[in-house]
Enzyme design. Sequence first.
Site, mmCIF file in Angstrom:
data_model
loop_
_atom_site.group_PDB
_atom_site.id
_atom_site.type_symbol
_atom_site.label_atom_id
_atom_site.label_comp_id
_atom_site.label_asym_id
_atom_site.label_seq_id
_atom_site.Cartn_x
_atom_site.Cartn_y
_atom_site.Cartn_z
ATOM 1 N N ASP A 1 22.660 -30.641 -104.726
ATOM 2 C CA ASP A 1 21.956 -29.554 -105.084
ATOM 3 C C ASP A 1 22.591 -28.602 -104.373
ATOM 4 O O ASP A 1 22.238 -27.252 -104.972
ATOM 5 C CB ASP A 1 20.510 -29.953 -104.823
ATOM 6 C CG ASP A 1 19.386 -30.836 -105.057
ATOM 7 O OD1 ASP A 1 19.557 -30.322 -105.937
ATOM 8 O OD2 ASP A 1 18.256 -30.706 -104.534
ATOM 9 N N GLU B 1 22.211 -20.144 -104.234
ATOM 10 C CA GLU B 1 21.025 -18.754 -103.886
ATOM 11 C C GLU B 1 20.176 -19.058 -102.759
ATOM 12 O O GLU B 1 19.866 -18.382 -102.520
ATOM 13 C CB GLU B 1 19.669 -19.055 -105.345
ATOM 14 C CG GLU B 1 18.636 -17.899 -104.549
ATOM 15 C CD GLU B 1 17.889 -17.439 -105.755
ATOM 16 O OE1 GLU B 1 17.052 -18.111 -106.150
ATOM 17 O OE2 GLU B 1 17.653 -16.221 -105.907
ATOM 18 N N ASP B 2 19.957 -20.415 -102.186
ATOM 19 C CA ASP B 2 18.617 -20.730 -101.157
ATOM 20 C C ASP B 2 19.570 -20.924 -100.132
ATOM 21 O O ASP B 2 19.038 -20.746 -99.112
ATOM 22 C CB ASP B 2 18.162 -22.427 -101.549
ATOM 23 C CG ASP B 2 17.260 -22.101 -102.600
ATOM 24 O OD1 ASP B 2 16.521 -22.017 -103.103
ATOM 25 O OD2 ASP B 2 17.202 -23.212 -103.634
ATOM 26 N N ARG C 1 19.243 -30.805 -97.868
ATOM 27 C CA ARG C 1 20.599 -30.123 -98.333
ATOM 28 C C ARG C 1 20.514 -29.034 -96.754
ATOM 29 O O ARG C 1 21.988 -28.323 -97.134
ATOM 30 C CB ARG C 1 19.703 -28.612 -99.203
ATOM 31 C CG ARG C 1 19.252 -29.321 -100.792
ATOM 32 C CD ARG C 1 18.369 -28.329 -101.232
ATOM 33 N NE ARG C 1 19.792 -27.356 -101.611
ATOM 34 C CZ ARG C 1 19.646 -26.110 -102.411
ATOM 35 N NH1 ARG C 1 18.174 -26.228 -103.009
ATOM 36 N NH2 ARG C 1 20.378 -25.552 -103.385
ATOM 37 N N ARG D 1 9.402 -25.481 -98.897
ATOM 38 C CA ARG D 1 10.440 -25.083 -97.955
ATOM 39 C C ARG D 1 10.573 -23.477 -97.318
ATOM 40 O O ARG D 1 10.838 -23.951 -96.921
ATOM 41 C CB ARG D 1 11.223 -24.795 -99.193
ATOM 42 C CG ARG D 1 11.936 -25.293 -100.547
ATOM 43 C CD ARG D 1 12.060 -27.403 -100.387
ATOM 44 N NE ARG D 1 12.340 -28.297 -101.124
ATOM 45 C CZ ARG D 1 13.281 -28.406 -101.847
ATOM 46 N NH1 ARG D 1 14.390 -26.758 -102.111
ATOM 47 N NH2 ARG D 1 12.626 -28.696 -102.680
ATOM 48 N N HIS E 1 9.402 -22.326 -105.530
ATOM 49 C CA HIS E 1 9.981 -20.997 -104.849
ATOM 50 C C HIS E 1 9.134 -19.706 -105.740
ATOM 51 O O HIS E 1 9.025 -19.932 -106.946
ATOM 52 C CB HIS E 1 11.322 -20.644 -105.136
ATOM 53 C CG HIS E 1 12.075 -21.868 -104.433
ATOM 54 N ND1 HIS E 1 13.429 -22.566 -104.900
ATOM 55 C CD2 HIS E 1 12.138 -21.895 -102.872
ATOM 56 C CE1 HIS E 1 13.972 -23.227 -103.651
ATOM 57 N NE2 HIS E 1 13.402 -22.825 -102.828
ATOM 58 N N CYS F 1 19.063 -19.421 -109.111
ATOM 59 C CA CYS F 1 19.462 -20.112 -108.060
ATOM 60 C C CYS F 1 21.060 -20.109 -108.259
ATOM 61 O O CYS F 1 21.538 -20.543 -107.509
ATOM 62 C CB CYS F 1 18.988 -21.948 -108.615
ATOM 63 S SG CYS F 1 17.301 -21.375 -108.741
HETATM 64 C C1 CIR Z 1 16.072 -28.455 -105.329
HETATM 65 O O1 CIR Z 1 14.557 -28.617 -104.768
HETATM 66 O O2 CIR Z 1 16.635 -27.607 -103.730
HETATM 67 C C2 CIR Z 1 16.860 -28.011 -106.336
HETATM 68 N N1 CIR Z 1 17.129 -29.227 -107.444
HETATM 69 C C3 CIR Z 1 16.210 -26.809 -106.650
HETATM 70 C C4 CIR Z 1 16.823 -25.651 -105.845
HETATM 71 C C5 CIR Z 1 16.181 -24.459 -106.920
HETATM 72 N N2 CIR Z 1 16.679 -23.021 -105.759
HETATM 73 C C6 CIR Z 1 15.773 -21.948 -106.408
HETATM 74 O O3 CIR Z 1 14.757 -21.790 -107.128
HETATM 75 N N3 CIR Z 1 16.852 -20.961 -105.515
#
Ligand code: CIR
Length: 252
Positions: A60, A65-66, A85, A130, A160, A247
């Site tokens: 991932d 961004e996360d 992650r 999250r 999110h 993201c």
């Molecule tokens: C996750 O579940 O963490 C990733 N597959 C998707 C993250 C998407 N990130 C975001 O919306 N900022």
Amino acid sequence: MFKHAIVRKPGKNFSEGTTTANLGMPDYETSLDQHNFYCEALKSCGLNLIVLEPDLRFPDSIFVEDVAVVTDKCAVITNVGNVKRQGEEEKIKEILSKFRNIEQIKPHGTVDGGDVLMIENHFYIGISERTNDEGAKQLSSILSRYSYTSSTVPVKSVLHLKTGMTYIGNNNIISIKQFVDVGEFKKFNIIELNENENYAANCLLVNDTLLIAKGFPKLREKLQSLDYKILEINMSEFQKMDGGLTCLSILF
Ligand code: CIR
């Protein structure tokens, strides 16, 4: 104005990431093409791109961004809420430390950058699966040291906060139904999405250009009528992994 963007190319095992989407497996080659198109779009908006190679330990990790919230004055490394992650942030921390003062969310606080929406000097922090209360508290306290204000918003029906709403400048917010009646957002002009276009809530304003997901004609028409300069991006493969336009990059 943004000058830089950090992005990471999809790895061959991209489809092994976390998802709730039920849209089938993403195709690796197509995801590479779409990612490339996204990068070219950022370049056409005048950004200098910092392109990271895939990190196969973390399928991932394309969703950069996360792992960080970057402001004009600092970069906050977030401690993401999905344990699979955790570790994705290492390389990004190293890069951001060349540009910004580094701050860090500490366990047991968790924050995903996708839950953090900055509008002017205020940060809306989504409390989601999250991002927890402790993470939001730590983030808020860090931001206040840099003279930013913040508040929290419960996130229920989407992954999110920014999966369901984004700010597109000129006092305009694009939003799914869930956030339309949130008191704090009443001061904005809210563009509510048709339910079958909910995915399109995640738009990305890059300087004077608005990136939107391809395939959502009602939103596109509305934005054209508001005179936005729009660039459509095919996001089909990232949507399969619950990812959107914001993201895929860290802009600063
Ligand atoms: C996750 O579940 O963490 C990733 N597959 C998707 C993250 C998407 N990130 C975001 O919306 N900022």
